[in-house]
Design a protein around this motif. Structure first.
Motif, PDB file in Angstrom:
ATOM      1  N   SER A  13       1.001  -1.301   0.143  1.00  0.00           N
ATOM      2  CA  SER A  13       0.548   0.030   0.034  1.00  0.00           C
ATOM      3  C   SER A  13       1.121   1.193   0.068  1.00  0.00           C
ATOM      4  O   SER A  13       2.096   1.212   0.094  1.00  0.00           O
ATOM      5  CB  SER A  13      -0.934  -0.307   1.096  1.00  0.00           C
ATOM      6  OG  SER A  13       0.094   0.022   2.416  1.00  0.00           O
ATOM      7  N   LEU A  14       0.313   2.341  -0.202  1.00  0.00           N
ATOM      8  CA  LEU A  14       1.088   3.319  -0.591  1.00  0.00           C
ATOM      9  C   LEU A  14      -0.213   4.825   0.398  1.00  0.00           C
ATOM     10  O   LEU A  14      -0.972   4.972   0.247  1.00  0.00           O
ATOM     11  CB  LEU A  14       0.972   4.451  -1.900  1.00  0.00           C
ATOM     12  CG  LEU A  14       1.623   5.592  -2.088  1.00  0.00           C
ATOM     13  CD1 LEU A  14       2.721   4.903  -1.852  1.00  0.00           C
ATOM     14  CD2 LEU A  14       1.550   6.199  -4.261  1.00  0.00           C
ATOM     15  N   VAL A  19       6.139   4.168   0.922  1.00  0.00           N
ATOM     16  CA  VAL A  19       5.581   2.359   0.602  1.00  0.00           C
ATOM     17  C   VAL A  19       5.422   1.371   2.234  1.00  0.00           C
ATOM     18  O   VAL A  19       6.671   1.223   2.229  1.00  0.00           O
ATOM     19  CB  VAL A  19       6.389   1.753  -0.634  1.00  0.00           C
ATOM     20  CG1 VAL A  19       5.815   0.290  -1.224  1.00  0.00           C
ATOM     21  CG2 VAL A  19       5.895   3.354  -1.884  1.00  0.00           C
ATOM     22  N   ALA A  38       4.864  -5.059  -8.111  1.00  0.00           N
ATOM     23  CA  ALA A  38       3.603  -3.955  -8.282  1.00  0.00           C
ATOM     24  C   ALA A  38       3.865  -3.166  -7.143  1.00  0.00           C
ATOM     25  O   ALA A  38       3.914  -1.632  -7.512  1.00  0.00           O
ATOM     26  CB  ALA A  38       2.999  -4.613  -6.738  1.00  0.00           C
ATOM     27  N   GLU A  41       5.146  -0.596  -9.941  1.00  0.00           N
ATOM     28  CA  GLU A  41       3.857   0.138 -10.560  1.00  0.00           C
ATOM     29  C   GLU A  41       3.319   1.283  -9.465  1.00  0.00           C
ATOM     30  O   GLU A  41       2.784   2.181  -9.992  1.00  0.00           O
ATOM     31  CB  GLU A  41       2.800  -0.955 -11.231  1.00  0.00           C
ATOM     32  CG  GLU A  41       2.817  -1.973 -12.088  1.00  0.00           C
ATOM     33  CD  GLU A  41       2.109  -3.035 -11.827  1.00  0.00           C
ATOM     34  OE1 GLU A  41       1.051  -3.208 -11.116  1.00  0.00           O
ATOM     35  OE2 GLU A  41       2.368  -3.762 -12.747  1.00  0.00           O
ATOM     36  N   THR A  42       3.798   0.851  -8.577  1.00  0.00           N
ATOM     37  CA  THR A  42       2.952   1.395  -6.682  1.00  0.00           C
ATOM     38  C   THR A  42       3.801   2.928  -6.867  1.00  0.00           C
ATOM     39  O   THR A  42       3.641   4.129  -6.751  1.00  0.00           O
ATOM     40  CB  THR A  42       3.256   1.111  -5.661  1.00  0.00           C
ATOM     41  OG1 THR A  42       1.865   0.207  -5.926  1.00  0.00           O
ATOM     42  CG2 THR A  42       2.961   2.146  -4.532  1.00  0.00           C
ATOM     43  N   SER A  45       3.135   6.712  -8.810  1.00  0.00           N
ATOM     44  CA  SER A  45       1.895   7.675  -7.848  1.00  0.00           C
ATOM     45  C   SER A  45       3.811   9.041  -7.585  1.00  0.00           C
ATOM     46  O   SER A  45       2.762  10.106  -7.457  1.00  0.00           O
ATOM     47  CB  SER A  45       1.142   7.044  -7.435  1.00  0.00           C
ATOM     48  OG  SER A  45       1.915   6.707  -6.298  1.00  0.00           O
TER      49      SER A  45
END
Length: 136
Positions: A13-14, A19, A38, A41-42, A45
């Motif tokens: 999660s962010l 992270v 993942a 990709e995270t 942002s």
């Protein structure tokens, strides 16, 4: 992102510019490959911004040798992608020893014991302090 297999589990999660990866079980290469995809990709942002990483691995027993090698590569990539500071929530003596070795092999210039915590909130406070007040 959440991924499970018969050996372990990871939830990613962010939280702002932090992270947070929560691992459990035994870490093996398949789990780490899903995590790596993942993770990158995270962080899209927060591209170009400083960010921190917390590995909440209080429920991890150990990592396989292949997973340990993959963690060294992931650590290198994180540093190249503007990860300024990491913190680790670990309770297993084996996992602590492995993570210390990973940080040394990744040539991360940190005093590992300063980044080691026994709960997520303490780790989060450490990361926020370092991101907001600079690294020392």
């Amino acid at each position: 992102m959440e991924y499970k297999n018969e050996h372990g589990h990871v939830n990613l999660s962010l939280d702002g510019n932090i992270v947070i990866a929560q691992f459990s079980g035994n870490l093996e290469l398949e789990l780490l490959c899903k995590f790596k995809t993942a993770l990158f990709e995270t962080i899209q942002s927060v591209k170009g911004e400083k960010w921190g990483y917390i590995s909440d691995s209080s429920n991890v027993l150990a990592a396989t040798p292949q997973a340990e090698q993959e963690m060294v590569a992931i650590s290198h990539s994180m540093q190249q992608n503007n990860c300024l500071i990491s913190a680790f929530v670990l309770t297993s003596p084996i996992a602590i020893s492995q993570m210390q070795r990973i940080m040394q092999n990744a040539k991360r210039d940190v005093y590992f014991k300063d980044c080691l915590f026994d709960n997520l909130e303490s780790a989060k406070h450490f990361i926020l302090d370092k991101l907001n007040n600079g690294l020392s």
